[in-house]
Write a protein that holds these residues in place. Structure first.
Motif, PDB file in Angstrom:
ATOM      1  N   ALA A 254       0.159  -1.054  -0.038  1.00  0.00           N
ATOM      2  CA  ALA A 254       0.428   0.084   0.270  1.00  0.00           C
ATOM      3  C   ALA A 254       0.847   1.237  -0.009  1.00  0.00           C
ATOM      4  O   ALA A 254       1.716   1.355   0.844  1.00  0.00           O
ATOM      5  CB  ALA A 254      -1.047  -0.015   1.146  1.00  0.00           C
ATOM      6  N   PHE A 255       0.352   2.224  -0.433  1.00  0.00           N
ATOM      7  CA  PHE A 255       1.224   3.485  -1.168  1.00  0.00           C
ATOM      8  C   PHE A 255       0.408   4.864  -0.736  1.00  0.00           C
ATOM      9  O   PHE A 255      -0.530   4.840  -1.013  1.00  0.00           O
ATOM     10  CB  PHE A 255       2.068   3.568  -2.151  1.00  0.00           C
ATOM     11  N   GLY A 256       0.556   5.482  -0.150  1.00  0.00           N
ATOM     12  CA  GLY A 256      -0.127   7.088  -0.464  1.00  0.00           C
ATOM     13  C   GLY A 256       1.248   8.164  -0.802  1.00  0.00           C
ATOM     14  O   GLY A 256       1.832   7.914  -0.861  1.00  0.00           O
ATOM     15  N   THR A 257       0.350   9.196  -1.390  1.00  0.00           N
ATOM     16  CA  THR A 257       0.524  10.423  -2.113  1.00  0.00           C
ATOM     17  C   THR A 257      -0.137  10.873  -0.684  1.00  0.00           C
ATOM     18  O   THR A 257      -0.796  10.730  -0.283  1.00  0.00           O
ATOM     19  CB  THR A 257       1.072  10.655  -2.787  1.00  0.00           C
ATOM     20  N   SER A 258       0.107  12.755  -1.714  1.00  0.00           N
ATOM     21  CA  SER A 258      -0.791  13.872  -0.934  1.00  0.00           C
ATOM     22  C   SER A 258      -2.092  14.262  -1.975  1.00  0.00           C
ATOM     23  O   SER A 258      -2.915  14.831  -1.184  1.00  0.00           O
ATOM     24  CB  SER A 258      -0.271  15.282  -0.907  1.00  0.00           C
ATOM     25  N   HIS A 259      -1.954  12.952  -2.678  1.00  0.00           N
ATOM     26  CA  HIS A 259      -3.347  12.887  -3.344  1.00  0.00           C
ATOM     27  C   HIS A 259      -4.512  11.948  -3.413  1.00  0.00           C
ATOM     28  O   HIS A 259      -5.535  11.799  -3.120  1.00  0.00           O
ATOM     29  CB  HIS A 259      -3.258  12.875  -4.657  1.00  0.00           C
ATOM     30  N   GLY A 260      -3.766  11.097  -2.126  1.00  0.00           N
ATOM     31  CA  GLY A 260      -4.539   9.573  -2.294  1.00  0.00           C
ATOM     32  C   GLY A 260      -3.291   8.525  -1.315  1.00  0.00           C
ATOM     33  O   GLY A 260      -2.315   8.650  -1.627  1.00  0.00           O
TER      34      GLY A 260
ATOM     35  N   ASN B  90      -3.548  13.492   6.922  1.00  0.00           N
ATOM     36  CA  ASN B  90      -3.604  15.216   7.226  1.00  0.00           C
ATOM     37  C   ASN B  90      -4.080  15.670   7.617  1.00  0.00           C
ATOM     38  O   ASN B  90      -4.159  16.440   8.783  1.00  0.00           O
ATOM     39  CB  ASN B  90      -2.402  15.871   6.558  1.00  0.00           C
ATOM     40  N   GLY B  91      -5.806  15.537   7.654  1.00  0.00           N
ATOM     41  CA  GLY B  91      -6.870  16.169   7.552  1.00  0.00           C
ATOM     42  C   GLY B  91      -7.811  15.697   8.742  1.00  0.00           C
ATOM     43  O   GLY B  91      -9.104  15.785   9.649  1.00  0.00           O
ATOM     44  N   GLY B  92      -7.332  14.314   9.866  1.00  0.00           N
ATOM     45  CA  GLY B  92      -7.790  13.937  11.068  1.00  0.00           C
ATOM     46  C   GLY B  92      -8.462  12.670  10.284  1.00  0.00           C
ATOM     47  O   GLY B  92      -9.884  12.022  11.120  1.00  0.00           O
ATOM     48  N   THR B  93      -8.859  12.659   9.202  1.00  0.00           N
ATOM     49  CA  THR B  93      -9.553  11.347   8.373  1.00  0.00           C
ATOM     50  C   THR B  93      -8.490   9.698   8.887  1.00  0.00           C
ATOM     51  O   THR B  93      -7.999   9.777   8.039  1.00  0.00           O
ATOM     52  CB  THR B  93     -10.595  11.286   7.313  1.00  0.00           C
ATOM     53  N   VAL B  94      -9.267   8.918   8.903  1.00  0.00           N
ATOM     54  CA  VAL B  94      -9.387   7.427   8.698  1.00  0.00           C
ATOM     55  C   VAL B  94     -10.229   6.616   8.545  1.00  0.00           C
ATOM     56  O   VAL B  94     -11.027   6.645   8.809  1.00  0.00           O
ATOM     57  CB  VAL B  94      -9.073   6.689  10.702  1.00  0.00           C
ATOM     58  N   TYR B  95      -9.354   5.978   6.971  1.00  0.00           N
ATOM     59  CA  TYR B  95     -10.100   4.646   6.208  1.00  0.00           C
ATOM     60  C   TYR B  95      -9.518   3.937   6.384  1.00  0.00           C
ATOM     61  O   TYR B  95      -8.281   3.575   6.793  1.00  0.00           O
ATOM     62  CB  TYR B  95      -9.842   5.746   4.537  1.00  0.00           C
TER      63      TYR B  95
ATOM     64  N   PHE C 158      -3.495  20.531   2.516  1.00  0.00           N
ATOM     65  CA  PHE C 158      -2.541  19.080   2.148  1.00  0.00           C
ATOM     66  C   PHE C 158      -3.965  18.090   3.088  1.00  0.00           C
ATOM     67  O   PHE C 158      -2.976  17.232   4.013  1.00  0.00           O
ATOM     68  CB  PHE C 158      -2.151  19.303   3.219  1.00  0.00           C
ATOM     69  N   THR C 159      -5.402  18.341   3.643  1.00  0.00           N
ATOM     70  CA  THR C 159      -5.708  17.833   4.421  1.00  0.00           C
ATOM     71  C   THR C 159      -5.702  16.284   3.952  1.00  0.00           C
ATOM     72  O   THR C 159      -6.024  15.188   4.491  1.00  0.00           O
ATOM     73  CB  THR C 159      -7.068  17.832   4.331  1.00  0.00           C
ATOM     74  N   GLY C 160      -5.543  16.056   2.212  1.00  0.00           N
ATOM     75  CA  GLY C 160      -6.121  14.540   1.695  1.00  0.00           C
ATOM     76  C   GLY C 160      -4.539  13.827   1.564  1.00  0.00           C
ATOM     77  O   GLY C 160      -4.151  12.976   1.319  1.00  0.00           O
ATOM     78  N   PHE C 161      -3.198  14.551   2.450  1.00  0.00           N
ATOM     79  CA  PHE C 161      -2.130  14.392   2.583  1.00  0.00           C
ATOM     80  C   PHE C 161      -2.270  12.372   3.558  1.00  0.00           C
ATOM     81  O   PHE C 161      -2.490  13.058   4.784  1.00  0.00           O
ATOM     82  CB  PHE C 161      -1.409  14.592   2.837  1.00  0.00           C
ATOM     83  N   VAL C 162      -1.870  11.290   3.133  1.00  0.00           N
ATOM     84  CA  VAL C 162      -1.662  10.275   3.225  1.00  0.00           C
ATOM     85  C   VAL C 162      -1.049  10.344   4.333  1.00  0.00           C
ATOM     86  O   VAL C 162       0.552   9.811   3.910  1.00  0.00           O
ATOM     87  CB  VAL C 162      -2.294   9.531   2.377  1.00  0.00           C
ATOM     88  N   ARG C 163      -0.607  10.101   5.585  1.00  0.00           N
ATOM     89  CA  ARG C 163       0.412  10.189   7.159  1.00  0.00           C
ATOM     90  C   ARG C 163       0.610   9.137   7.321  1.00  0.00           C
ATOM     91  O   ARG C 163       1.586   8.317   6.957  1.00  0.00           O
ATOM     92  CB  ARG C 163      -0.297  10.996   8.005  1.00  0.00           C
ATOM     93  N   THR C 164       0.033   7.756   7.465  1.00  0.00           N
ATOM     94  CA  THR C 164       0.123   6.669   7.789  1.00  0.00           C
ATOM     95  C   THR C 164      -0.604   5.611   6.653  1.00  0.00           C
ATOM     96  O   THR C 164      -1.908   5.903   6.707  1.00  0.00           O
ATOM     97  CB  THR C 164      -0.512   6.485   9.383  1.00  0.00           C
ATOM     98  N   LEU C 165      -0.256   3.939   6.758  1.00  0.00           N
ATOM     99  CA  LEU C 165      -0.700   3.042   6.328  1.00  0.00           C
ATOM    100  C   LEU C 165      -0.910   2.294   7.189  1.00  0.00           C
ATOM    101  O   LEU C 165       0.384   1.480   7.952  1.00  0.00           O
ATOM    102  CB  LEU C 165      -0.329   3.038   5.486  1.00  0.00           C
ATOM    103  N   TYR C 166      -1.552   1.487   7.272  1.00  0.00           N
ATOM    104  CA  TYR C 166      -1.712  -0.112   8.094  1.00  0.00           C
ATOM    105  C   TYR C 166      -2.508  -1.041   7.870  1.00  0.00           C
ATOM    106  O   TYR C 166      -3.461  -1.107   7.145  1.00  0.00           O
ATOM    107  CB  TYR C 166      -1.925   0.292   9.721  1.00  0.00           C
ATOM    108  N   PHE C 167      -1.999  -2.207   7.540  1.00  0.00           N
ATOM    109  CA  PHE C 167      -2.386  -3.683   7.395  1.00  0.00           C
ATOM    110  C   PHE C 167      -3.113  -4.183   8.925  1.00  0.00           C
ATOM    111  O   PHE C 167      -2.229  -4.660   9.695  1.00  0.00           O
ATOM    112  CB  PHE C 167      -1.429  -5.190   6.511  1.00  0.00           C
ATOM    113  N   ALA C 168      -4.084  -5.108   8.960  1.00  0.00           N
ATOM    114  CA  ALA C 168      -4.386  -5.518  10.418  1.00  0.00           C
ATOM    115  C   ALA C 168      -5.670  -6.693   9.679  1.00  0.00           C
ATOM    116  O   ALA C 168      -6.689  -6.471   9.060  1.00  0.00           O
ATOM    117  CB  ALA C 168      -5.494  -4.365  10.990  1.00  0.00           C
TER     118      ALA C 168
END
Length: 960
Positions: free
Chosen positions: A604-610, A739-744, A710-720
């Motif tokens: 999994a990978f994240g950028t400032s867009h998604g 970065n905007g406090g959203t968890v998907y 930069f609210t869409g900036f993805v700061r962390t990814l985690y598998f569980a």
């Protein structure tokens, strides 16, 4: 007694905390920042390096390290070891002298400062009268000779630093027998060099900057010979038998002088300009080393033709018909030669040349044909290309460790097999309990694998991602190739190369699975490479896939850099980690987060867009999710065009201030005339200031707007593998925090192993959590039924962890910059929280789960959160109850790059950059502690070491 205890104070827990937690800064890894001086003791076989910040570091055999710091923090100009002693003298740029000793304490040696001294002249004398330019520790070990800018030489007693005024050598006394026409033309000026006669300790050679050289008789206090040089003097060196000496000069020449027993005026034997006849740079230091075969080694620094090679930093080695000018990529601070210096030896027979450059240490093997470099076991040039990210992996399995070392050894075939020549002292530290790797990503697209198990940070293997892409530089270019008739015969040495072919190659994220050998690296231009370890060279095609994170949304236009162009067809890779698939994010923005699950074969990978998910077994993109907010135009500008970003962020800051004042006015009632409003504003500002000064229990935190950039900036990814849909069935899942406090949260359907290649991996969004305060999410963690963090992929399969508890209910921990919050799963209802910013006034920068073992018993250990804040403090917070256990100040809050570079280990240690070239290692655990513990035994050195040369290393006395 209970009423005297603070609420929550538990004496049993307090004792346990003392057994678990202890903060220590243990060792500095890497190359000293801004080195300024070099010293070497042939007797102790120890090397000393001084820095501009006043640090002094001693190095011997691998693991033997000592460090001292001058209180003044001034630049160390010179370092001189006292002959045949565990002592050394340092000269600082404030003209102070310091005596250091290696003393034994608690079974190990320590470097301690014994005395300090500043040479003072008579009242009314100018500072130059006592400004020290040359230092000579006499072989009697009783005195120091100090040459000064005025031309006088003062004699100082050791260890008391008492000036012996009756033994001062004045410039007037020196000039008494000099021919009048010479002395009229050339005054003595400053003392450039002091050298003791190798066979007669009652004679010293004095070199003055204007070219005059004098052999001085210490017994009779008079000059026996005057050598009348015509060029500005740089340095002197005695030949082994004392019958001749060499002087080197500012015009790029060196002269050989005979020393006869009679009183005739000496004439030079020869005068050479090695790289003449055109004007040349100064030769600042020279060695003349005798050998059994009769051909001497002549080794000198500088001397290159000024017009064509004036910007080169070189040291030339001449031996008969062989001549090489070693070309360094940074300025040479100093160098010394290691040679046979037994008193009975007839010849020098040099074995190695040790060069301290401004950015690295280079050792050349002079015994082996071709004079190859020696691979250093420490003092690694971490910043040979600027470090852009770090990743630590603990407890590496032996098989993977051996395969990485094997790949690295194939890269090191050009290095010499010579044993490390600086081998003084004995390392008495216990062997590391496990094998640890520190991986550093660099600006030039390389990843370096470092052995971080012990005190010495040693390079095991270097991986380059450049071959996958088309760049301006051809990777097959060899910078060291020389034409047969090329003159001067330059040869590049060292690894320091700060220039990158393309800044887009820079590595931003690294993830290594130690069980499967899969490695994922992501870069500045949206490139994500998945690699596997291969023990042989191979040639294959790298598969490509594109991930369009904007999903063809209209109205967005990327203004940043282009993606890197890839090579067509098969690419040849050397043994080691070899890429087999490349995922290219579009737009090609910096990859900000990365996660790899080697059991499910997903990355999994994240950028400032998604963010996106890729199946690297089927080499298929599973899904992408765009996280851009409509106002996130900054995210489309890229890191290389930020002028508008700065203006916009300033505007938004002022808007936030205005909004906060308006909202506060509304809360107080918006009625009243203008003067009342102004009065209310003034009172509000005053109340706010008082609030800040009083620092109440809980601070008011301004909620962030969804319109912030930069609210869409993805700061962390985690598998569980957890319960996401209902409490009866668990399934693989992917979590992402922005970065905007959203968890998907996405449910994943991974086919079983027998149908893995036939059926696709499917993903479906199951949850979306929006934190009320909208602070950036920096960490996500799932706790099992026993409130234990879920194990790493394949950890249970390798019997290194218990299977997670799937009977009890799971919990989700979301760490934002401002608070820690625990939710129940699968309902995602809030259960517990710790408001860090409101209580402490700081923000979370780094967080990880660390295992802390008791130093009293092997039966107890616990998992806690290690947290680094923007104030440079480290806090340990318990799981799952989120209780603050202890707080330690670690990094200065002004050191933003140090805080950003910090990386924690799984067992309560950590690393952060204290300079571009040095990692500071620290420990939070009482059980896991890696620090130097070594001994330099004087009696052992005397009995076992036959190195007793009094002038094995002559340190250059340079002007400030």
């Amino acid at each position: 007694m209970r009423r005297f205890l603070r609420p929550g104070h538990d004496p049993v827990r307090e004792r346990l905390k003392r057994d678990l937690f202890q903060f220590n800064k243990t060792v500095e890894h890497g190359f000293p920042h801004q080195p300024s001086a070099l010293g070497y003791s042939p007797f102790l076989r120890l090397m000393a390096i001084g820095t501009r910040s006043g640090a002094i570091k001693l190095y011997g055999a691998p693991g033997v390290e000592f460090m001292g710091l001058h209180e003044e923090n001034n630049t160390v100009m010179q370092i001189h070891f006292i002959p045949d002693q565990c002592q050394l003298v340092t000269l600082l740029d404030d003209n102070s002298l310091h005596l250091w000793s290696l003393k034994q304490h608690s079974g190990a040696s320590e470097l301690r400062e014994e005395h300090r001294f500043t040479l003072k002249g008579p009242p009314g004398s100018p500072p130059s009268a006592t400004q020290v330019t040359a230092v000579l520790p006499h072989s009697s070990r009783e005195v120091l000779y100090l040459g000064t800018e005025s031309g006088n030489i003062f004699v100082v007693e050791l260890p008391s630093f008492r000036v012996l005024e009756d033994r001062t050598i004045t410039s007037e006394a020196v000039l008494q027998r000099v021919p009048e026409d010479y002395s009229n033309r050339r005054s003595c000026e400053l003392v450039e060099a002091l050298r003791e006669h190798p066979k007669n300790p009652d004679q010293i050679l004095i070199g003055y900057s204007r070219g005059l050289i004098v052999l001085w008789d210490l017994q009779n206090n008079k000059a026996t010979h005057h050598f009348l040089g015509s060029q500005q003097l740089e340095n002197l060196y005695w030949q082994r038998d004392g019958s001749k000496f060499i002087s080197c000069h500012y015009d790029g020449s060196y002269t050989q002088w005979p020393v006869s027993s009679d009183n005739r005026q000496p004439e030079p034997l020869e005068n050479l300009v090695p790289y003449g006849p055109f004007p040349c740079k100064a030769i600042s230091k020279i060695y003349w080393q005798t050998t059994k075969n009769g051909l001497p080694y002549i080794i000198f620094q500088g001397g290159m033709p000024r017009a064509s090679y004036g910007d080169r930093h070189s040291i030339s080695v001449v031996h008969g018909s062989q001549q090489t000018a070693f070309d360094f990529t940074s300025r040479v601070i100093d160098f010394f030669i290691i040679f046979s210096s037994e008193p009975t030896a007839e010849f020098d027979d040099p074995s190695a040349m040790v060069v301290l450059a401004e950015e690295e240490l280079v050792v050349i093997d002079l015994k082996t044909a071709g004079w190859p470099a020696v691979h250093p076991p420490y003092l690694a040039s971490l910043h040979c290309s600027a470090i852009t990210c770090s990743h630590h992996v603990s407890n590496i399995p032996l098989k993977l460790w051996e395969r990485i070392i094997s790949a690295g050894s194939k890269q090191n075939i050009h290095y010499s097999n010579m044993p490390w020549p600086i081998d003084g002292g004995t390392n008495i530290a216990p062997d590391p309990p496990q094998r640890d790797l520190l991986l550093t990503g660099h600006e030039d697209g390389t990843v370096r694998f470092w052995d971080a198990s012990g005190v010495c940070l040693h390079l095991l293997y270097k991986l380059s991602t450049v071959r996958v892409f088309l760049t301006d530089a051809d990777p097959n270019d060899n910078m060291n190739t020389l034409g047969e008739d090329e003159w001067p015969p330059l040869r590049k040495v060292g690894t320091f190369d700060p220039y990158s072919d393309d800044p887009r190659l820079g590595i931003q994220k690294i993830y290594l699975c130690k069980y499967s050998g899969y490695l994922a690296v992501a870069g500045t231009a949206g490139q994500v490479l998945v690699m596997e370890l291969n023990d042989e060279d191979a040639e294959h095609v790298v598969d490509h896939a594109e991930a369009d994170l904007l999903q063809d949304q209209e109205g967005y236009r990327w203004k940043g850099h282009e993606k890197l162009k890839t090579r067509d067809g098969p690419v040849r890779f050397e043994a080691g980690f070899q890429p087999f698939v490349l995922v290219q994010c579009q737009p090609p923005a910096v990859v900000t987060s990365l996660a790899l699950h080697s059991e499910w074969k997903l990355v999994a990978f994240g950028t400032s867009h998604g963010f996106g998910l890729f199946d690297h077994q089927q080499k298929r993109l599973v899904f992408v999710k765009c996280t851009l907010h409509p106002s996130d135009q900054l995210a489309l500008e890229g890191p290389l065009s930020r002028v508008k970003s700065l203006k916009k962020s300033l505007r938004q800051s002022f808007r936030r201030i205005r909004r906060s004042r308006v909202s506060s006015r509304k809360r107080r009632g918006g009625s009243g005339n203008a003067s009342e409003v102004q009065e209310a504003n003034a009172k509000f500002d005053q109340d706010t200031l008082q609030e800040m000064e009083l620092a109440p229990v809980q601070r008011k935190i301004e909620a962030r707007s969804a319109e912030d950039s930069f609210t869409g900036f993805v700061r962390t990814l985690y598998f569980a593998d957890t319960f996401l849909r209902d409490s009866s069935r668990h399934c693989p899942s992917l979590w992402a925090g922005t970065n905007g406090g959203t968890v998907y949260a996405f449910c994943l359907r991974v086919p079983p192993a027998e149908r893995r290649m036939d059926e696709p991996v499917r993903a479906e969004q199951a949850k979306e959590i929006q934190l009320m305060h909208r602070a950036p999410v920096v960490g996500i963690l799932v706790l099992d039924g026993r409130s234990t963090p879920l194990p790493e992929p394949l950890e249970v399969a390798h019997d290194l962890s218990k299977s997670p508890d799937m009977q009890g209910s799971h919990q989700l921990l979301v760490v934002s910059e401002e608070q820690f919050k625990v939710f129940t799963l699968p309902k995602v209802s809030s259960k517990l929280k710790l408001k860090l910013t409101a209580l402490e006034g700081c923000r979370v920068r780094k967080v990880t789960v660390a295992n802390f073992g008791s130093c009293k018993t092997d039966d107890y250990s616990e998992n806690d959160l290690a947290v680094l804040t923007n104030l440079g403090d480290i806090q340990i917070i318990s799981l799952p109850f989120l209780k603050l256990q202890i707080r330690y100040p670690c990094i200065r809050k002004e050191d933003v790059s140090g805080i950003a570079s910090c990386v924690f280990t799984k067992y309560g240690q950590g690393f952060y950059l204290i300079s571009p070239s040095e990692f500071e290692r620290f420990s939070l655990s009482t059980k896991w502690l890696v620090e130097p513990r070594c001994i330099v035994d004087m009696s052992e050195v005397t009995s076992n070491n036959h190195v007793h040369n009094k002038s094995g290393m002559e340190n250059t006395a340079r002007k400030s």
